[in-house]
Design a protein around this motif. Structure first.
Motif, PDB file in Angstrom:
ATOM      1  N   GLU A 265       0.834  -1.205   0.000  1.00  0.00           N
ATOM      2  CA  GLU A 265       0.000   0.000   0.000  1.00  0.00           C
ATOM      3  C   GLU A 265       0.865   1.249   0.000  1.00  0.00           C
ATOM      4  O   GLU A 265       2.062   1.204   0.262  1.00  0.00           O
ATOM      5  CB  GLU A 265      -0.914  -0.017   1.230  1.00  0.00           C
ATOM      6  N   LYS A 266       0.213   2.366  -0.261  1.00  0.00           N
ATOM      7  CA  LYS A 266       0.889   3.658  -0.286  1.00  0.00           C
ATOM      8  C   LYS A 266       1.493   3.977   1.081  1.00  0.00           C
ATOM      9  O   LYS A 266       0.869   3.794   2.110  1.00  0.00           O
ATOM     10  CB  LYS A 266      -0.115   4.739  -0.686  1.00  0.00           C
TER      11      LYS A 266
ATOM     12  N   LEU B 178       4.491   7.087  10.306  1.00  0.00           N
ATOM     13  CA  LEU B 178       4.601   6.524   8.965  1.00  0.00           C
ATOM     14  C   LEU B 178       3.369   5.649   8.760  1.00  0.00           C
ATOM     15  O   LEU B 178       3.126   4.726   9.537  1.00  0.00           O
ATOM     16  CB  LEU B 178       5.881   5.708   8.831  1.00  0.00           C
ATOM     17  N   TYR B 179       2.608   5.994   7.758  1.00  0.00           N
ATOM     18  CA  TYR B 179       1.379   5.260   7.431  1.00  0.00           C
ATOM     19  C   TYR B 179       1.623   4.333   6.257  1.00  0.00           C
ATOM     20  O   TYR B 179       2.241   4.726   5.267  1.00  0.00           O
ATOM     21  CB  TYR B 179       0.266   6.233   7.039  1.00  0.00           C
ATOM     22  N   GLU B 180       1.100   3.126   6.353  1.00  0.00           N
ATOM     23  CA  GLU B 180       0.969   2.223   5.213  1.00  0.00           C
ATOM     24  C   GLU B 180      -0.532   2.131   4.978  1.00  0.00           C
ATOM     25  O   GLU B 180      -1.268   1.556   5.781  1.00  0.00           O
ATOM     26  CB  GLU B 180       1.552   0.853   5.517  1.00  0.00           C
ATOM     27  N   GLY B 181      -0.992   2.758   3.899  1.00  0.00           N
ATOM     28  CA  GLY B 181      -2.425   2.898   3.712  1.00  0.00           C
ATOM     29  C   GLY B 181      -2.975   3.775   4.822  1.00  0.00           C
ATOM     30  O   GLY B 181      -2.490   4.868   5.053  1.00  0.00           O
ATOM     31  N   ASN B 182      -3.953   3.263   5.562  1.00  0.00           N
ATOM     32  CA  ASN B 182      -4.546   4.018   6.672  1.00  0.00           C
ATOM     33  C   ASN B 182      -4.008   3.608   8.033  1.00  0.00           C
ATOM     34  O   ASN B 182      -4.495   4.066   9.062  1.00  0.00           O
ATOM     35  CB  ASN B 182      -6.076   3.834   6.669  1.00  0.00           C
TER      36      ASN B 182
END
Length: 144
Positions: A2-3, A52-56
């Protein structure tokens, strides 16, 4: 994958969202004390808290503050750096520490320093082998 994105935690809601990951490092803190300390450190010490987010989902957090001492000169002290236990060894700590390095350079600081508990052997390998940090001193403390 994911983003991935970074976000500075400035509001109580953002700080609370980061607490479950921070709690994995700062196990002695409850949410109320954590919010109080982060708020005071932001006001008095220029403390910055980034997630730091991976997705939500928050997968890692870092707290740091700029400092000036005669020993180190102008530098940034990493107070807190932790990756969610379920997300370790995916490069998130490296990404977050690189964010601290980039922020420090941009703001005109000459170095980044941190301390790590004696028992945290995996973290020491990460700092020395992966992130090219030098071990330069011991940190001592005395409870008053």
């Amino acid at each position: 994958m994911e983003k991935i994105e970074f976000k500075e935690c400035k509001t109580n809601e953002e700080m609370i969202a980061a607490f479950p990951v921070m709690k994995q490092l700062r196990t002695h803190l409850n949410e109320e004390t954590y919010i109080s300390l982060v708020t005071e450190a932001r006001q008095k010490d220029q403390y910055r808290l980034f997630a730091l987010y991976e997705g939500n989902q928050i997968v890692a957090v870092a707290g740091f503050k700029p400092m000036i001492t005669l020993y180190y000169g102008r530098f940034v002290w990493v107070c807190d750096l932790v990756t969610d236990q379920a997300k370790r060894s995916h490069g998130y700590g490296e990404k977050l520490l690189n964010l601290v390095h980039d922020w420090s350079r941009k703001e005109g600081y000459e170095r980044v320093s941190l301390s790590s508990g004696l028992q945290r052997k995996d973290a020491h390998r990460f700092y020395e082998d992966k992130m090219d940090y030098d071990k330069v001193s011991y940190v001592f403390k005395k409870e008053l």
